[in-house]
Design a protein around this motif. Structure first.
Motif, PDB file in Angstrom:
ATOM      1  N   ASP A  29      45.931  14.739  50.183  1.00  0.00           N
ATOM      2  CA  ASP A  29      45.576  15.898  49.371  1.00  0.00           C
ATOM      3  C   ASP A  29      46.415  17.089  49.804  1.00  0.00           C
ATOM      4  OD1 ASP A  29      43.041  14.835  47.992  1.00  0.00           O
ATOM      5  OD2 ASP A  29      42.624  14.461  50.108  1.00  0.00           O
ATOM      6  N   ILE A  30      46.632  18.010  48.857  1.00  0.00           N
ATOM      7  CA  ILE A  30      47.399  19.215  49.164  1.00  0.00           C
ATOM      8  C   ILE A  30      46.660  20.430  48.613  1.00  0.00           C
ATOM      9  CG2 ILE A  30      48.864  18.994  47.101  1.00  0.00           C
ATOM     10  CD1 ILE A  30      51.165  20.127  48.935  1.00  0.00           C
ATOM     11  N   CYS A  31      46.628  21.507  49.402  1.00  0.00           N
ATOM     12  CA  CYS A  31      45.985  22.748  48.989  1.00  0.00           C
ATOM     13  C   CYS A  31      47.071  23.745  48.597  1.00  0.00           C
ATOM     14  CB  CYS A  31      45.119  23.312  50.116  1.00  0.00           C
ATOM     15  SG  CYS A  31      44.117  24.709  49.566  1.00  0.00           S
ATOM     16  N   ILE A  32      46.949  24.242  47.371  1.00  0.00           N
ATOM     17  CA  ILE A  32      47.947  25.135  46.794  1.00  0.00           C
ATOM     18  C   ILE A  32      47.252  26.376  46.266  1.00  0.00           C
ATOM     19  CG2 ILE A  32      49.700  25.339  44.978  1.00  0.00           C
ATOM     20  CD1 ILE A  32      49.530  22.128  44.998  1.00  0.00           C
ATOM     21  N   SER A  33      47.871  27.524  46.473  1.00  0.00           N
ATOM     22  CA  SER A  33      47.369  28.773  45.913  1.00  0.00           C
ATOM     23  C   SER A  33      48.361  29.256  44.863  1.00  0.00           C
ATOM     24  CB  SER A  33      47.211  29.812  47.022  1.00  0.00           C
ATOM     25  OG  SER A  33      46.971  31.082  46.466  1.00  0.00           O
ATOM     26  N   LEU A  34      47.849  29.640  43.693  1.00  0.00           N
ATOM     27  CA  LEU A  34      48.674  30.158  42.603  1.00  0.00           C
ATOM     28  C   LEU A  34      48.273  31.596  42.303  1.00  0.00           C
ATOM     29  CD1 LEU A  34      48.412  27.194  40.054  1.00  0.00           C
ATOM     30  CD2 LEU A  34      50.274  27.630  41.667  1.00  0.00           C
ATOM     31  N   ARG A  35      49.275  32.426  42.013  1.00  0.00           N
ATOM     32  CA  ARG A  35      48.992  33.819  41.656  1.00  0.00           C
ATOM     33  C   ARG A  35      50.031  34.261  40.644  1.00  0.00           C
ATOM     34  NH1 ARG A  35      50.641  38.843  44.793  1.00  0.00           N
ATOM     35  NH2 ARG A  35      49.277  40.470  43.986  1.00  0.00           N
ATOM     36  N   TYR A  36      49.562  34.837  39.544  1.00  0.00           N
ATOM     37  CA  TYR A  36      50.494  35.351  38.538  1.00  0.00           C
ATOM     38  C   TYR A  36      50.196  36.817  38.266  1.00  0.00           C
ATOM     39  CZ  TYR A  36      53.391  35.786  34.405  1.00  0.00           C
ATOM     40  OH  TYR A  36      54.361  36.195  33.505  1.00  0.00           O
ATOM     41  N   VAL A  37      51.241  37.654  38.322  1.00  0.00           N
ATOM     42  CA  VAL A  37      51.127  39.075  38.003  1.00  0.00           C
ATOM     43  C   VAL A  37      51.855  39.293  36.680  1.00  0.00           C
ATOM     44  CG1 VAL A  37      51.603  41.429  38.786  1.00  0.00           C
ATOM     45  CG2 VAL A  37      51.104  39.629  40.470  1.00  0.00           C
ATOM     46  N   PRO A  38      51.095  39.407  35.576  1.00  0.00           N
ATOM     47  CA  PRO A  38      51.722  39.489  34.249  1.00  0.00           C
ATOM     48  C   PRO A  38      52.653  40.691  34.087  1.00  0.00           C
ATOM     49  CG  PRO A  38      49.337  39.201  34.062  1.00  0.00           C
ATOM     50  CD  PRO A  38      49.635  39.415  35.512  1.00  0.00           C
ATOM     51  N   THR A  39      52.268  41.858  34.620  1.00  0.00           N
ATOM     52  CA  THR A  39      53.081  43.069  34.434  1.00  0.00           C
ATOM     53  C   THR A  39      54.453  42.923  35.093  1.00  0.00           C
ATOM     54  OG1 THR A  39      51.943  44.012  36.343  1.00  0.00           O
ATOM     55  CG2 THR A  39      51.148  44.666  34.156  1.00  0.00           C
ATOM     56  N   ALA A  40      54.512  42.206  36.224  1.00  0.00           N
ATOM     57  CA  ALA A  40      55.783  42.002  36.926  1.00  0.00           C
ATOM     58  C   ALA A  40      56.455  40.692  36.523  1.00  0.00           C
ATOM     59  CB  ALA A  40      55.544  42.009  38.435  1.00  0.00           C
ATOM     60  N   GLY A  41      55.711  39.825  35.817  1.00  0.00           N
ATOM     61  CA  GLY A  41      56.242  38.511  35.452  1.00  0.00           C
ATOM     62  C   GLY A  41      56.546  37.674  36.685  1.00  0.00           C
ATOM     63  N   LYS A  42      55.635  37.721  37.658  1.00  0.00           N
ATOM     64  CA  LYS A  42      55.894  37.067  38.948  1.00  0.00           C
ATOM     65  C   LYS A  42      54.823  36.015  39.263  1.00  0.00           C
ATOM     66  CE  LYS A  42      56.532  38.332  43.781  1.00  0.00           C
ATOM     67  NZ  LYS A  42      56.513  39.468  44.702  1.00  0.00           N
ATOM     68  N   LEU A  43      55.296  34.769  39.437  1.00  0.00           N
ATOM     69  CA  LEU A  43      54.423  33.661  39.833  1.00  0.00           C
ATOM     70  C   LEU A  43      54.662  33.378  41.314  1.00  0.00           C
ATOM     71  CD1 LEU A  43      52.560  31.171  39.250  1.00  0.00           C
ATOM     72  CD2 LEU A  43      54.642  29.912  38.693  1.00  0.00           C
ATOM     73  N   THR A  44      53.578  33.391  42.087  1.00  0.00           N
ATOM     74  CA  THR A  44      53.682  33.080  43.515  1.00  0.00           C
ATOM     75  C   THR A  44      52.916  31.794  43.786  1.00  0.00           C
ATOM     76  OG1 THR A  44      53.821  35.420  44.059  1.00  0.00           O
ATOM     77  CG2 THR A  44      53.301  33.924  45.868  1.00  0.00           C
ATOM     78  N   ILE A  45      53.611  30.843  44.384  1.00  0.00           N
ATOM     79  CA  ILE A  45      53.011  29.555  44.744  1.00  0.00           C
ATOM     80  C   ILE A  45      52.990  29.476  46.263  1.00  0.00           C
ATOM     81  CG2 ILE A  45      53.224  27.041  44.599  1.00  0.00           C
ATOM     82  CD1 ILE A  45      54.811  27.523  41.961  1.00  0.00           C
ATOM     83  N   ASN A  46      51.793  29.337  46.826  1.00  0.00           N
ATOM     84  CA  ASN A  46      51.663  29.204  48.276  1.00  0.00           C
ATOM     85  C   ASN A  46      51.260  27.770  48.591  1.00  0.00           C
ATOM     86  OD1 ASN A  46      50.826  29.165  50.971  1.00  0.00           O
ATOM     87  ND2 ASN A  46      50.103  31.269  50.911  1.00  0.00           N
ATOM     88  N   ILE A  47      52.137  27.068  49.311  1.00  0.00           N
ATOM     89  CA  ILE A  47      51.815  25.721  49.775  1.00  0.00           C
ATOM     90  C   ILE A  47      51.061  25.928  51.081  1.00  0.00           C
ATOM     91  CG2 ILE A  47      52.726  23.482  50.505  1.00  0.00           C
ATOM     92  CD1 ILE A  47      53.294  24.219  47.529  1.00  0.00           C
ATOM     93  N   MET A  48      49.750  25.735  51.047  1.00  0.00           N
ATOM     94  CA  MET A  48      48.919  26.071  52.191  1.00  0.00           C
ATOM     95  C   MET A  48      48.900  24.968  53.252  1.00  0.00           C
ATOM     96  SD  MET A  48      45.999  27.988  49.968  1.00  0.00           S
ATOM     97  CE  MET A  48      45.131  28.830  51.270  1.00  0.00           C
TER      98      MET A  48
END
Length: 176
Positions: A29-48
């Protein structure tokens, strides 16, 4: 067997009994965190982190690393890799990758996450793969939807790794 006359044919009927179910091989199994900031158009993927990874090396361990591939309409946009964690089946990565994705495209983006076993000689072996985003199903789709519903907030989720071939085959099918 003493009472059986082997010279005569023997007809005997029995009911079938349930056989042993073939157990699906657990890849981890893998734990992943996703975050999207629409105003900046920025997707952050954290491989935890990952846990219970399949052992790939002869010593019963693996040297895992994770490759993150960002796709849009089947075309690879970007790829990034974590560092290799030596001799472990439960690696802790906590590595973040940011991608510029305009708000108009975020709905159609696919994130492919593959956990590999690093090999000094020869090619790296895929342990398992996860598909998140457009066209995904189950946890992969739900995680993506949760991220889009909670802009600017990191949304973490555990994903069960699937065989690489299985995910690649599903990616080839037309998305409805």
């Amino acid at each position: 067997m003493n009472s059986v006359d082997l010279a005569q044919p023997l007809h005997e009927w029995r009911d079938l009994v349930g056989g042993e179910k073939e157990e699906v091989e657990k890849l981890g199994d893998i734990c992943i965190s996703l975050r999207y900031v629409p105003t900046a158009g920025k997707l952050t993927i954290n491989i935890m982190e990952a846990k219970h990874l399949k052992a790939m090396d002869c010593g019963g361990l693996s040297d895992p690393f994770v490759k993150v591939v960002l796709q849009h309409q089947g075309k690879r946009l970007k790829k990034k890799k974590t560092t290799v964690k030596q001799n472990t089946l439960n690696p802790y990565f906590n590595e973040s990758f940011s991608f510029e994705i305009p708000f108009g495209q975020i709905q159609k983006v696919q994130v492919l996450i593959t956990v590999y076993d690093y090999d000094k000689l020869g090619s790296n072996d895929a342990i398992g793969k996860v598909w998140i985003g457009f066209g995904a199903s189950g946890v992969g789709l739900r995680h993506w939807s949760d991220m889009l519903a909670n802009p600017r907030r990191p949304v973490a989720q555990w994903h069960a790794l699937c065989p690489e071939e299985e995910v690649d085959e599903a990616l080839k099918k037309p998305i409805r």
